[in-house]
Design an enzyme around this catalytic site. Sequence first.
Site, PDB file in Angstrom:
ATOM      1  N   LYS A 139      -0.335   5.629   8.527  1.00  0.00           N
ATOM      2  CA  LYS A 139       0.377   5.951   7.284  1.00  0.00           C
ATOM      3  C   LYS A 139      -0.594   6.065   6.129  1.00  0.00           C
ATOM      4  CE  LYS A 139       1.767   2.614   4.985  1.00  0.00           C
ATOM      5  NZ  LYS A 139       1.274   1.726   3.892  1.00  0.00           N
ATOM      6  N   LYS A 163      -6.976   1.887  -3.038  1.00  0.00           N
ATOM      7  CA  LYS A 163      -6.650   1.307  -1.724  1.00  0.00           C
ATOM      8  C   LYS A 163      -6.638   2.384  -0.646  1.00  0.00           C
ATOM      9  CE  LYS A 163      -5.410  -1.370   1.560  1.00  0.00           C
ATOM     10  NZ  LYS A 163      -4.120  -1.977   1.757  1.00  0.00           N
ATOM     11  N   THR A 186       0.865  -1.189   0.000  1.00  0.00           N
ATOM     12  CA  THR A 186       0.000   0.000   0.000  1.00  0.00           C
ATOM     13  C   THR A 186       0.892   1.226   0.000  1.00  0.00           C
ATOM     14  OG1 THR A 186      -1.789  -1.125   1.177  1.00  0.00           O
ATOM     15  CG2 THR A 186      -1.778   1.275   1.248  1.00  0.00           C
TER      16      THR A 186
END
Length: 292
Positions: free
Chosen positions: A239, A171, A96
């Site tokens: 994150k 995502k 990701t």
Amino acid sequence: MEEIGFLGMGIMGKAMAVNLLKNGFKVTVWNRTLSKCDELKEYGASVGESPAAVIKKCKYTIGMLSDPPAALSVVFDKGGILEEICSGKGYIDMSTVDAETSSKISEAVKGKGGSFLEAPVSGSKKPAEDGQLVILAAGEKGLYETILPAFDVLGKKSFFLGEVGNGAKMKLVVNMIMGSMMNAFSEGLVLADKSGLSSKTLLDVLDLGAIANPMFKMKGPSMIQNSYNPAFPLKHQQKDMRLALALGDENAVSMPVAAAANEAFKKARSTGLGDLDFSAVYEIFKVTEPST
């Protein structure tokens, strides 16, 4: 299929590599800390000494790294992918990351003649173990079609979203929504408890209504028991919130709910909860502020 390389033996990568091995694929694995590969040998995996060594051996290689710096490192550092990637070889990055990182990797791989696919996944440890991930792929359609037999083992559904960057963006949107939901869920659990209501009953009520969802059902019982074994570490969720907010900045999208959720995850990280499951954000809502 040809033998598959797999870079990154973290919570997700290890589960995914084991799945491939259990389903008859030959797999060569690598991890920065090579000892993390030892368990994979029991399932029949070979171990490569570097990303370059894995690329050299395997026609197709998957990466599942923790964040953009790690994803870039396996490509550009000494012993990295670029030393051996060439025509006829493909790299599939399932980490990701943001779209810019994915594009950098794509350009570098294609510059050496290789083919590239980004394919981040929706799902955490249990779906990874069960082959129930949702795969969000973008990039070279031919590589996508070739690697589908592996994707069919790793996931319950694969999407091809077009050009590189679209998988990364999708995502981040998904994880931004998930992180925001976890914050609202945590607030609700605390509000129920402070109001003298049963948290377990709240879970039962939620599960029967219009906002029932697998995340509440799966995470709720362990949250009530203050158990946060990391299926998806909180530091990675934060994150992803940060990267999603940056995507919002690029597109001039107002995201006050996501911004507030990000602050909660940052606060949780600052209190030492980063390596626990992302549901541990619940802990910061349980703390009663001192009265003034």
